[in-house]
Design a protein around this motif. Structure first.
Motif, PDB file in Angstrom:
ATOM      1  N   LYS A  91       0.849  -1.191   0.000  1.00  0.00           N
ATOM      2  CA  LYS A  91       0.000   0.000   0.000  1.00  0.00           C
ATOM      3  C   LYS A  91       0.882   1.237   0.000  1.00  0.00           C
ATOM      4  N   SER A  92       0.453   2.249  -0.728  1.00  0.00           N
ATOM      5  CA  SER A  92       1.241   3.474  -0.833  1.00  0.00           C
ATOM      6  C   SER A  92       1.327   4.183   0.505  1.00  0.00           C
ATOM      7  N   GLY A  93       2.483   4.745   0.781  1.00  0.00           N
ATOM      8  CA  GLY A  93       2.662   5.586   1.955  1.00  0.00           C
ATOM      9  C   GLY A  93       2.548   7.047   1.572  1.00  0.00           C
ATOM     10  N   LEU A  94       3.044   7.915   2.424  1.00  0.00           N
ATOM     11  CA  LEU A  94       3.020   9.350   2.160  1.00  0.00           C
ATOM     12  C   LEU A  94       4.271   9.749   1.383  1.00  0.00           C
ATOM     13  N   GLY A 165      21.584   0.655  -2.328  1.00  0.00           N
ATOM     14  CA  GLY A 165      21.397  -0.727  -1.915  1.00  0.00           C
ATOM     15  C   GLY A 165      21.828  -0.973  -0.482  1.00  0.00           C
ATOM     16  N   ARG A 166      22.878  -0.286  -0.055  1.00  0.00           N
ATOM     17  CA  ARG A 166      23.326  -0.457   1.321  1.00  0.00           C
ATOM     18  C   ARG A 166      22.316   0.077   2.335  1.00  0.00           C
ATOM     19  N   ALA A 167      21.415   0.945   1.877  1.00  0.00           N
ATOM     20  CA  ALA A 167      20.398   1.508   2.773  1.00  0.00           C
ATOM     21  C   ALA A 167      19.148   0.647   2.861  1.00  0.00           C
ATOM     22  N   VAL A 168      19.016  -0.348   1.978  1.00  0.00           N
ATOM     23  CA  VAL A 168      17.831  -1.204   1.964  1.00  0.00           C
ATOM     24  C   VAL A 168      17.885  -2.179   3.140  1.00  0.00           C
ATOM     25  N   ALA A 169      16.874  -2.107   4.005  1.00  0.00           N
ATOM     26  CA  ALA A 169      16.808  -2.997   5.168  1.00  0.00           C
ATOM     27  C   ALA A 169      15.399  -2.957   5.733  1.00  0.00           C
ATOM     28  N   ALA A 170      15.026  -4.006   6.433  1.00  0.00           N
ATOM     29  CA  ALA A 170      13.717  -4.042   7.093  1.00  0.00           C
ATOM     30  C   ALA A 170      13.621  -2.897   8.093  1.00  0.00           C
ATOM     31  N   GLY A 171      12.469  -2.218   8.087  1.00  0.00           N
ATOM     32  CA  GLY A 171      12.250  -1.102   8.988  1.00  0.00           C
ATOM     33  C   GLY A 171      12.648   0.244   8.415  1.00  0.00           C
ATOM     34  N   VAL A 172      13.344   0.241   7.274  1.00  0.00           N
ATOM     35  CA  VAL A 172      13.753   1.472   6.606  1.00  0.00           C
ATOM     36  C   VAL A 172      12.724   1.817   5.531  1.00  0.00           C
ATOM     37  N   THR A 173      12.411   3.085   5.361  1.00  0.00           N
ATOM     38  CA  THR A 173      11.458   3.501   4.330  1.00  0.00           C
ATOM     39  C   THR A 173      12.166   3.661   2.992  1.00  0.00           C
ATOM     40  N   THR A 174      11.399   3.510   1.917  1.00  0.00           N
ATOM     41  CA  THR A 174      11.972   3.774   0.599  1.00  0.00           C
ATOM     42  C   THR A 174      12.287   5.264   0.450  1.00  0.00           C
ATOM     43  N   GLU A 175      11.608   6.106   1.207  1.00  0.00           N
ATOM     44  CA  GLU A 175      11.912   7.535   1.249  1.00  0.00           C
ATOM     45  C   GLU A 175      13.357   7.757   1.710  1.00  0.00           C
ATOM     46  N   GLU A 176      13.790   6.977   2.695  1.00  0.00           N
ATOM     47  CA  GLU A 176      15.153   7.096   3.197  1.00  0.00           C
ATOM     48  C   GLU A 176      16.154   6.626   2.145  1.00  0.00           C
ATOM     49  N   VAL A 177      15.814   5.573   1.427  1.00  0.00           N
ATOM     50  CA  VAL A 177      16.691   5.104   0.348  1.00  0.00           C
ATOM     51  C   VAL A 177      16.833   6.192  -0.713  1.00  0.00           C
ATOM     52  N   ASP A 178      15.735   6.871  -1.020  1.00  0.00           N
ATOM     53  CA  ASP A 178      15.772   7.976  -1.978  1.00  0.00           C
ATOM     54  C   ASP A 178      16.660   9.106  -1.465  1.00  0.00           C
ATOM     55  N   ARG A 179      16.559   9.421  -0.177  1.00  0.00           N
ATOM     56  CA  ARG A 179      17.378  10.498   0.397  1.00  0.00           C
ATOM     57  C   ARG A 179      18.856  10.183   0.233  1.00  0.00           C
ATOM     58  N   VAL A 180      19.227   8.930   0.514  1.00  0.00           N
ATOM     59  CA  VAL A 180      20.618   8.516   0.380  1.00  0.00           C
ATOM     60  C   VAL A 180      21.085   8.694  -1.065  1.00  0.00           C
ATOM     61  N   ALA A 181      20.267   8.229  -2.017  1.00  0.00           N
ATOM     62  CA  ALA A 181      20.631   8.330  -3.434  1.00  0.00           C
ATOM     63  C   ALA A 181      20.691   9.790  -3.876  1.00  0.00           C
ATOM     64  N   HIS A 182      19.704  10.577  -3.486  1.00  0.00           N
ATOM     65  CA  HIS A 182      19.649  11.998  -3.863  1.00  0.00           C
ATOM     66  C   HIS A 182      20.901  12.722  -3.382  1.00  0.00           C
ATOM     67  N   ASP A 218       8.337   6.403  -0.665  1.00  0.00           N
ATOM     68  CA  ASP A 218       7.401   7.025   0.263  1.00  0.00           C
ATOM     69  C   ASP A 218       7.693   6.585   1.689  1.00  0.00           C
ATOM     70  N   SER A 219       6.715   6.769   2.570  1.00  0.00           N
ATOM     71  CA  SER A 219       6.918   6.531   3.995  1.00  0.00           C
ATOM     72  C   SER A 219       6.728   5.070   4.413  1.00  0.00           C
ATOM     73  N   ARG A 220       6.388   4.187   3.469  1.00  0.00           N
ATOM     74  CA  ARG A 220       6.197   2.780   3.837  1.00  0.00           C
ATOM     75  C   ARG A 220       7.522   2.162   4.248  1.00  0.00           C
ATOM     76  N   GLU A 221       7.538   1.471   5.370  1.00  0.00           N
ATOM     77  CA  GLU A 221       8.729   0.775   5.828  1.00  0.00           C
ATOM     78  C   GLU A 221       8.834  -0.582   5.145  1.00  0.00           C
ATOM     79  N   MET A 222      10.022  -0.907   4.687  1.00  0.00           N
ATOM     80  CA  MET A 222      10.243  -2.211   4.077  1.00  0.00           C
ATOM     81  C   MET A 222      10.183  -3.296   5.147  1.00  0.00           C
ATOM     82  N   GLU A 223       9.696  -4.463   4.749  1.00  0.00           N
ATOM     83  CA  GLU A 223       9.528  -5.570   5.674  1.00  0.00           C
ATOM     84  C   GLU A 223      10.459  -6.723   5.320  1.00  0.00           C
TER      85      GLU A 223
END
Length: 233
Positions: A91-94, A165-182, A218-223
């Protein structure tokens, strides 16, 4: 400016590769090989693919081919299991506002006046764009400077993908992965091509599980157990 698009599927919960040298690259063409390396903690469940584009990041049949190949290869190399966990539909997050890019970094032409600001506006106009009403199509012959620019863009795209890729982990949002890449991209004096392209609000695409492609961070946390497709251009 030339762009270079690269993508990888990351199994959440596994250790991301420390360097691209531990993995094999999928080559363009009919011959397809999945990467397998005993030195990699992913044990062959990770797939790389590179593709070049010009001002049109991630569009056309190439993206479907990349995803289909990556999904098939990942599924084939995944370890067998006797039980299947029912996965919840994503489901989409914010989605947060666009992050700024320093003024000293040049902007791509598709952000200029008169260019599309949303998908319904159509594709950006440029000299080599395909138009049905034009009988003859112009083919761009790259200069030596453009080719070198594509090489540099490709190197940065690969490095960015590794950082994301190093930022991808359970409990981390895809928004955070984007921030790292940006932050990684702009720190190297480059512009993240998807940002603002036809209104796209982020620097990368993150497509989780049943999201086929062009997912918006978005704000969804990866599981634990999620499969995340990170696409850098």
């Amino acid at each position: 400016p030339p762009t270079n698009s690269t993508m990888q599927l990351y199994p959440v919960g596994a250790t991301a590769p420390a360097a691209a040298t531990t993995l094999g690259w999928l080559q363009t063409g009919p011959a397809v090989a999945t990467c397998r390396s005993s030195a990699s903690p992913l044990s062959g469940c990770c797939v790389w693919r590179r593709a070049c584009s010009w001002h049109l990041p991630g569009h056309g049949s190439g993206v479907a081919t990349r995803i289909a190949v990556a999904v098939a290869a990942t599924a084939a190399s995944a370890p067998a299991t006797s039980s299947k966990r029912k996965r919840r539909k994503v489901k989409s997050g914010l989605v947060s506002p666009m992050r700024p890019v320093p003024e000293g970094i040049s902007r791509p032409p598709y952000l200029g006046p008169g260019q599309p600001s949303k998908p319904t506006d159509g594709f950006p106009e440029h000299e080599y764009a395909y138009r049905e009403e034009v009988s003859e199509r112009k083919i761009e012959i790259k200069t030596a400077e453009q080719i070198q620019g594509m090489r540099e863009a490709g190197k940065l795209a690969r490095a960015t993908l590794e950082a994301a890729g190093r930022a991808v982990a359970a409990g981390v949002t895809t928004e955070e992965v984007d921030r790292v890449a940006h932050d990684f991209i702009v720190s190297h004096g480059a512009y993240p091509s998807p940002l603002g392209y036809m209104g796209f609000p982020k620097a990368i695409c993150t497509s989780v599980n049943d999201v086929i492609g062009h997912g918006i961070p978005d704000s969804r946390e990866m599981e634990e157990g999620d499969i995340v497709n990170v696409d850098v251009t």
